[in-house]
Design a protein around this motif. Structure first.
Motif, short mmCIF file in Angstrom:
data_model
loop_
_atom_site.label_atom_id
_atom_site.label_comp_id
_atom_site.label_asym_id
_atom_site.label_seq_id
_atom_site.Cartn_x
_atom_site.Cartn_y
_atom_site.Cartn_z
N GLY A 222 1.48 11.84 -18.09
CA GLY A 222 2.94 11.80 -18.20
C GLY A 222 3.62 10.65 -17.49
O GLY A 222 4.85 10.60 -17.45
N VAL A 223 2.86 9.68 -16.95
CA VAL A 223 3.53 8.64 -16.17
C VAL A 223 4.33 7.68 -17.06
O VAL A 223 3.97 7.42 -18.20
CB VAL A 223 2.55 7.83 -15.27
CG1 VAL A 223 1.73 8.76 -14.39
CG2 VAL A 223 1.68 6.92 -16.10
N THR A 224 5.42 7.18 -16.50
CA THR A 224 6.32 6.27 -17.22
C THR A 224 5.97 4.82 -16.90
O THR A 224 5.30 4.54 -15.90
CB THR A 224 7.77 6.50 -16.76
OG1 THR A 224 7.84 6.15 -15.36
CG2 THR A 224 8.18 7.96 -16.94
N PRO A 225 6.44 3.90 -17.73
CA PRO A 225 6.25 2.48 -17.42
C PRO A 225 6.77 2.13 -16.03
O PRO A 225 6.13 1.36 -15.30
CB PRO A 225 7.04 1.77 -18.51
CG PRO A 225 7.00 2.71 -19.67
CD PRO A 225 7.05 4.08 -19.06
N ARG A 370 6.96 -0.16 -24.31
CA ARG A 370 8.09 0.18 -25.19
C ARG A 370 8.20 1.70 -25.37
O ARG A 370 8.92 2.18 -26.24
CB ARG A 370 7.92 -0.53 -26.53
CG ARG A 370 8.13 -2.05 -26.36
CD ARG A 370 8.28 -2.77 -27.69
NE ARG A 370 6.98 -3.13 -28.26
CZ ARG A 370 6.60 -2.83 -29.50
NH1 ARG A 370 7.38 -2.11 -30.29
NH2 ARG A 370 5.41 -3.20 -29.92
N LYS A 371 7.44 2.43 -24.57
CA LYS A 371 7.47 3.90 -24.56
C LYS A 371 7.11 4.51 -25.91
O LYS A 371 7.56 5.60 -26.25
CB LYS A 371 8.85 4.41 -24.09
CG LYS A 371 9.24 3.83 -22.73
CD LYS A 371 10.32 4.62 -22.02
CE LYS A 371 10.64 3.93 -20.68
NZ LYS A 371 11.56 4.66 -19.84
N GLU A 372 6.29 3.82 -26.69
CA GLU A 372 5.86 4.38 -27.97
C GLU A 372 4.57 5.18 -27.86
O GLU A 372 4.26 5.97 -28.74
CB GLU A 372 5.73 3.26 -29.00
CG GLU A 372 7.09 2.64 -29.30
CD GLU A 372 7.05 1.55 -30.37
OE1 GLU A 372 6.08 1.51 -31.14
OE2 GLU A 372 8.00 0.75 -30.39
N ILE A 373 3.81 4.92 -26.80
CA ILE A 373 2.63 5.74 -26.54
C ILE A 373 2.60 6.10 -25.06
O ILE A 373 3.33 5.50 -24.25
CB ILE A 373 1.30 5.02 -26.93
CG1 ILE A 373 1.11 3.76 -26.07
CG2 ILE A 373 1.25 4.68 -28.42
CD1 ILE A 373 -0.25 3.09 -26.27
N GLY A 374 1.77 7.10 -24.72
CA GLY A 374 1.67 7.53 -23.33
C GLY A 374 0.70 6.65 -22.55
O GLY A 374 -0.02 5.83 -23.12
N PHE A 375 0.66 6.85 -21.23
CA PHE A 375 -0.17 6.02 -20.36
C PHE A 375 -1.65 6.19 -20.69
O PHE A 375 -2.38 5.19 -20.83
CB PHE A 375 0.11 6.41 -18.90
CG PHE A 375 -0.63 5.57 -17.89
CD1 PHE A 375 -0.26 4.26 -17.66
CD2 PHE A 375 -1.69 6.10 -17.17
CE1 PHE A 375 -0.94 3.48 -16.73
CE2 PHE A 375 -2.38 5.33 -16.24
CZ PHE A 375 -1.99 4.02 -16.02
N MET A 376 -2.10 7.41 -20.85
CA MET A 376 -3.53 7.62 -21.12
C MET A 376 -3.90 7.21 -22.55
O MET A 376 -5.08 7.06 -22.86
CB MET A 376 -3.95 9.05 -20.82
CG MET A 376 -3.94 9.39 -19.33
SD MET A 376 -4.90 8.22 -18.27
CE MET A 376 -6.58 8.57 -18.79
N ASP A 377 -2.90 7.04 -23.40
CA ASP A 377 -3.19 6.53 -24.75
C ASP A 377 -3.74 5.10 -24.71
O ASP A 377 -4.42 4.67 -25.64
CB ASP A 377 -1.92 6.56 -25.62
CG ASP A 377 -1.50 7.99 -25.98
OD1 ASP A 377 -2.40 8.86 -26.03
OD2 ASP A 377 -0.30 8.21 -26.20
N ILE A 378 -3.43 4.39 -23.63
CA ILE A 378 -3.99 3.03 -23.50
C ILE A 378 -5.52 3.13 -23.49
O ILE A 378 -6.22 2.39 -24.19
CB ILE A 378 -3.48 2.35 -22.21
CG1 ILE A 378 -1.94 2.24 -22.22
CG2 ILE A 378 -4.11 0.97 -22.05
CD1 ILE A 378 -1.34 1.71 -20.91
N ILE A 379 -6.01 4.06 -22.71
CA ILE A 379 -7.46 4.26 -22.62
C ILE A 379 -8.00 4.77 -23.96
O ILE A 379 -9.05 4.32 -24.45
CB ILE A 379 -7.78 5.27 -21.49
CG1 ILE A 379 -7.33 4.74 -20.12
CG2 ILE A 379 -9.27 5.64 -21.47
CD1 ILE A 379 -8.07 3.51 -19.65
N ARG A 380 -7.27 5.69 -24.56
CA ARG A 380 -7.72 6.25 -25.85
C ARG A 380 -7.81 5.16 -26.93
O ARG A 380 -8.80 5.10 -27.68
CB ARG A 380 -6.73 7.34 -26.30
CG ARG A 380 -7.23 8.72 -25.97
CD ARG A 380 -6.23 9.82 -26.33
NE ARG A 380 -6.12 10.69 -25.16
CZ ARG A 380 -5.01 10.94 -24.48
NH1 ARG A 380 -3.85 10.42 -24.87
NH2 ARG A 380 -5.03 11.73 -23.44
#
Lengths: 419, 419
Positions: A222-225, A370-380
């Motif tokens: 849930g972390v934000t930019p 740009r808040k289009e994906i979540g933080f852990m989505d980077i890893i995914r």
């Protein structure tokens, strides 16, 4: 056997002052620090070229201060803006070059002997490559150059007599430990050692652990930019701050270190060191280690490269160990921060996987900011891109690299849409 | 400008194996560690000579293992004992030399190229001097050589082409940071640096602080030899353990560092570091520091010197920073541990004061170990000797040194009787 990526700069380079500098990425964090160092050393550098991206206002101010004969910007619009900003100074009419060919052009200028390659992202790759092919001494801050094309750059250094001096704090730390007292490089390059075998056992890159050290993957989802941009010890650009938070940055640094120092990924370790005071260590066969330490201030590694082999007044504060917190070290948490594991695997497997991973990460960080994906989505996204990558060999030339990069970006963008 | 005490060993020395070794002080802590290293590297060293003090039983065992052509012992009685111990082995008839001339003789043997000078106290000085005059590569563990005759040794190195490699852990750490990647020494020796001025800003020697770190002088007045011998991190001989507890050791190391690296006392700092993992640091003009780290095991610096410029398997354990305690650093307490202040002052003032201070300390430690004076009397005796010293110039030759040494011993013994 460990072998440095290039020969070191010639004795002639070492002794000739002022140095003729092309500064690529002058408006970024590294570029501004470099110019701050130059301000302290009047007469030691002649700025031949400055290249920025789109921040033409700052670039114009830098140009008016340093009066280079060449400027480079990202696009025609920026070129026009820049031209207008300089109109009030009729005595100063630099040539303005545009886009990747423009960057490559200033990197290869015959009057330039030292190129600081500090443009971020794949954009810096072309310019680095051009500088290397032109046989320059390249102070390299652009990570992607080695991550995407480490082997190509090694080859071109061998062919064209170019030298690489690493600016990245960890790699510069290793450089100081191994090669910082020239002409040690020749020794290192052939360091079988009189008792046989390899003197260097491993390199240890430290990592602050970023703002989420100790967090679980679940907690990080849930972390934000804004939270991710708040790096605990270093003040850096947005992309690299996010890469620090995901540990993607450390993974890329493993790859960089392997290319720079000619080691397999297994010989480059990561150690979490929250105080960011020791930047890297090297371990020799006799169990002795050397480490480079300093306040977290990029002016130290930048000035080390710009002034090499001498040491210049960087303007950085002296380290006061008695006033600093105790230095602690932890093994990295590879379960919740798997990025370094991905990078190691990508480097070992080859087949352009480091290009793919870098592209996926750039796409993902952009989407996250740009808040289009979540933080852990980077890893995914990184994982998805790696798992579905289908090239059969490493890129053979720069066109291959750029082509793979484009493919991976397209794929990552597509996976992102499905998340 | 900082200048190393000698040139480094020649390329020919660096490449020629096996090395022909004279080991002075073979029965002491350093000597035994050195032989433990040699055991791991069969064929790399030919032991030409072993010199011990009075422990003829151990020396005989070492002699039977290593079969040197020469042995040296402290006196005729020991020589006789040694001869008897070797009688059972008729095939082995080494020449046995006696006393300081004997030590000096084995140090200068023509078949020897590398001398490990590890005899403790002033006894090691003569042998070191002989080795230097004979142009040997000297791995120097004997502190007194530099403390008493640093300038003389520098001069003789210049005259006779001898090289010094420092074994003391702190000085070896500095050596690794500055010169460990040969042929860096040439660069260091003339390190004005291309931007002018001196690259090296200071040397920082770490100190564990000894068993009484944090104690007041008053609290220390009642400590026994047993308490003072219990060093928290290093296992060492009695004299050096007491010197560690009083911080006399660190004071001597400041003097050694000044002689080795050609720096004024003001540029050699001391930092308390209870974990004894960082052994020394060097700081450059750009605020960058290099440090040498390792487990506290003398086999690391010894093997660094014996194998220089290569790295050998020392047998020392690898450092595991993630498992180690956090590294902490404190400013030294000069009020309760004034010894380093005395040594700095003695070095700066000259006039043989370092000779006097060393002699007074040797006398005092001996008396303390025999429980004839208290722990803080060591400091008192040192102070008294310094305050009443009346020479007008530094020793000019080795006879001067020995003469001043004798005078200071007599004076210190007299002051002790009055305490």
């Amino acid at each position: 056997m460990a072998r440095y990526i290039s020969k070191l700069p010639s004795a002639r380079f070492a002794e000739t002052w002022p140095r003729h500098l092309a500064l690529l990425g002058s408006t970024g964090s590294i570029g501004r620090s470099a110019l701050a160092i130059l301000e302290r050393l009047p007469g030691h550098f002649k700025v031949e070229a400055l290249a920025g991206g789109r921040n033409t206002r700052l670039l114009a101010a830098q140009a008016l201060r340093w009066r280079p004969d060449y400027l480079a910007v990202q696009d025609e619009k920026s070129a026009l803006e820049l031209k207008r900003s300089l109109e009030g100074e009729p005595s100063f009419r630099p040539e303005i070059l545009v886009g990747p060919p423009g960057y490559a052009g200033v990197a290869a200028l015959p009057e330039v002997d030292l190129v600081l390659s500090a443009q971020s992202g794949a954009a810096g790759l072309n310019a680095t490559y051009a500088a290397v092919r032109a046989g320059k001494v390249v102070a390299l801050a652009n990570k992607e150059s080695l991550v995407l094309a480490g082997e190509l750059i090694r080859k071109e250094c061998g062919r064209n007599g170019a030298s690489i001096l690493p600016v990245d704090s960890e790699h510069n730390a290793v450089f100081q430990c191994l090669l910082g007292s020239p002409p040690a490089a020749e020794q290192f390059a052939g360091s079988a050692g009189p008792v046989g075998g390899e003197s260097l056992k491993r390199i240890i890159l430290t990592a602050s652990g970023g703002p989420f050290r100790g967090w679980t993957a679940e907690a990080m989802s849930g972390v934000t930019p804004e939270e991710a941009l708040a790096h605990p010890t270093w003040s850096m650009g947005a992309k690299i701050s996010i890469d620090s938070a995901t540990m993607m940055n450390k993974g890329m640094e493993i790859v960089e270190a392997c290319h720079l120092y000619g080691l397999p990924a297994a010989d480059v370790e990561v150690l979490i060191h929250p105080q960011s005071i020791i930047h890297a260590l090297v371990e020799f066969k006799d169990s002795s280690r050397l480490a480079q330490l300093g306040v977290p201030d990029m002016r130290i590694p930048i000035s080390c490269c710009l002034g090499w082999p001498g040491r210049m007044d960087s303007g950085a504060a002296e380290l006061d160990l008695a006033a600093a917190p105790a230095l602690s070290f932890f093994r990295p948490d590879e379960q919740n921060f798997p990025a370094p594991v991905y990078w190691r695997a990508a480097l070992e497997e080859g087949k352009g996987l480091t290009v793919a991973l870098n592209a996926a990460n750039e796409v993902a960080v952009d989407l996250f900011l740009r808040k289009e994906i979540g933080f852990m989505d980077i890893i995914r996204l990184a994982r998805l891109t790696l798992d579905n990558w289908r090239e059969s060999s490493d890129p053979d030339n720069m066109e291959d690299v750029l082509c793979m990069d484009a493919k991976a970006r397209a794929a990552a963008t597509e996976y992102a849409a499905r998340l």
